[in-house]
Design an enzyme around this catalytic site. Sequence first.
Site, PDB file in Angstrom:
ATOM      1  N   HIS A  99       0.842  -1.197   0.000  1.00  0.00           N
ATOM      2  CA  HIS A  99       0.000   0.000   0.000  1.00  0.00           C
ATOM      3  C   HIS A  99       0.876   1.245   0.000  1.00  0.00           C
ATOM      4  O   HIS A  99       1.971   1.251   0.573  1.00  0.00           O
ATOM      5  CB  HIS A  99      -0.954   0.018   1.196  1.00  0.00           C
ATOM      6  CG  HIS A  99      -0.300  -0.283   2.508  1.00  0.00           C
ATOM      7  ND1 HIS A  99      -0.014  -1.570   2.918  1.00  0.00           N
ATOM      8  CD2 HIS A  99       0.139   0.531   3.499  1.00  0.00           C
ATOM      9  CE1 HIS A  99       0.575  -1.535   4.100  1.00  0.00           C
ATOM     10  NE2 HIS A  99       0.682  -0.264   4.475  1.00  0.00           N
ATOM     11  N   HIS A 101       0.920   4.996   1.401  1.00  0.00           N
ATOM     12  CA  HIS A 101       0.313   5.980   2.310  1.00  0.00           C
ATOM     13  C   HIS A 101       0.358   7.343   1.617  1.00  0.00           C
ATOM     14  O   HIS A 101       1.403   7.738   1.094  1.00  0.00           O
ATOM     15  CB  HIS A 101       1.130   6.110   3.600  1.00  0.00           C
ATOM     16  CG  HIS A 101       1.143   4.907   4.478  1.00  0.00           C
ATOM     17  ND1 HIS A 101       0.384   4.805   5.622  1.00  0.00           N
ATOM     18  CD2 HIS A 101       1.845   3.743   4.396  1.00  0.00           C
ATOM     19  CE1 HIS A 101       0.620   3.642   6.211  1.00  0.00           C
ATOM     20  NE2 HIS A 101       1.503   2.982   5.493  1.00  0.00           N
TER      21      HIS A 101
HETATM   22  P1  AMP Z   1       1.796  -0.172   7.441  1.00  0.00           P
HETATM   23  O1  AMP Z   1       2.205  -0.055   8.872  1.00  0.00           O
HETATM   24  O2  AMP Z   1       2.622   0.628   6.464  1.00  0.00           O
HETATM   25  O3  AMP Z   1       1.654  -1.628   7.013  1.00  0.00           O
HETATM   26  O4  AMP Z   1       0.360   0.505   7.334  1.00  0.00           O
HETATM   27  C1  AMP Z   1      -0.808  -0.172   7.662  1.00  0.00           C
HETATM   28  C2  AMP Z   1      -1.834   0.887   7.925  1.00  0.00           C
HETATM   29  O5  AMP Z   1      -3.115   0.283   7.852  1.00  0.00           O
HETATM   30  C3  AMP Z   1      -1.740   1.566   9.292  1.00  0.00           C
HETATM   31  O6  AMP Z   1      -1.525   2.962   9.121  1.00  0.00           O
HETATM   32  C4  AMP Z   1      -3.083   1.258   9.941  1.00  0.00           C
HETATM   33  O7  AMP Z   1      -3.583   2.320  10.709  1.00  0.00           O
HETATM   34  C5  AMP Z   1      -3.962   0.965   8.734  1.00  0.00           C
HETATM   35  N1  AMP Z   1      -5.117   0.104   8.970  1.00  0.00           N
HETATM   36  C6  AMP Z   1      -5.152  -1.050   9.692  1.00  0.00           C
HETATM   37  N2  AMP Z   1      -6.389  -1.570   9.646  1.00  0.00           N
HETATM   38  C7  AMP Z   1      -7.139  -0.753   8.873  1.00  0.00           C
HETATM   39  C8  AMP Z   1      -8.497  -0.770   8.450  1.00  0.00           C
HETATM   40  N3  AMP Z   1      -9.354  -1.741   8.818  1.00  0.00           N
HETATM   41  N4  AMP Z   1      -8.935   0.246   7.682  1.00  0.00           N
HETATM   42  C9  AMP Z   1      -8.091   1.250   7.316  1.00  0.00           C
HETATM   43  N5  AMP Z   1      -6.801   1.311   7.671  1.00  0.00           N
HETATM   44  C10 AMP Z   1      -6.326   0.316   8.442  1.00  0.00           C
END
Ligand code: AMP
Length: 113
Positions: A99, A101
Amino acid sequence: MSESCLFCKIVRKEIPASIVLENEHVVAFRDIDPKAPTHVLVVPREHIATLNDVTDAAMVGHLMLAAAEIARAEGIAESGYRSVVNCGADGGQTVFHVHVHVLGGRTLNWPPG
Ligand code: AMP
Ligand code: ZN
């Protein structure tokens, strides 16, 4: 597609998310725990675990073009924003569906922690 993957479930609309953009290639939705006034995640529709697993250059283009489109829609294209891909444990990746950000709406610090 991965049965148990959180972001695949969001792509399939099996769990709710605040979707801000979707097209043939990507889905983008608001981060559940935002780190900035705008914090959107852009994911490929297909399950790809990490940046290390990306083989399709066009997919990178779709993800980054969507990030820029979201920045324009959020009104932060001119003030500035950051597009980040965390990869693996040291990169801080916690969800293993790649993903981008998109963070903005405030001045972001550099270097990140
Ligand atoms: P990363 O740490 O780069 O893998 O980012 C994962 C992101 O996903 C984090 O910023 C979380 O806050 C976000 N996240 C986790 N669960 C959800 C969800 N159900 N909906 C939207 N964002 C989420
Ligand atoms: Zn997935």
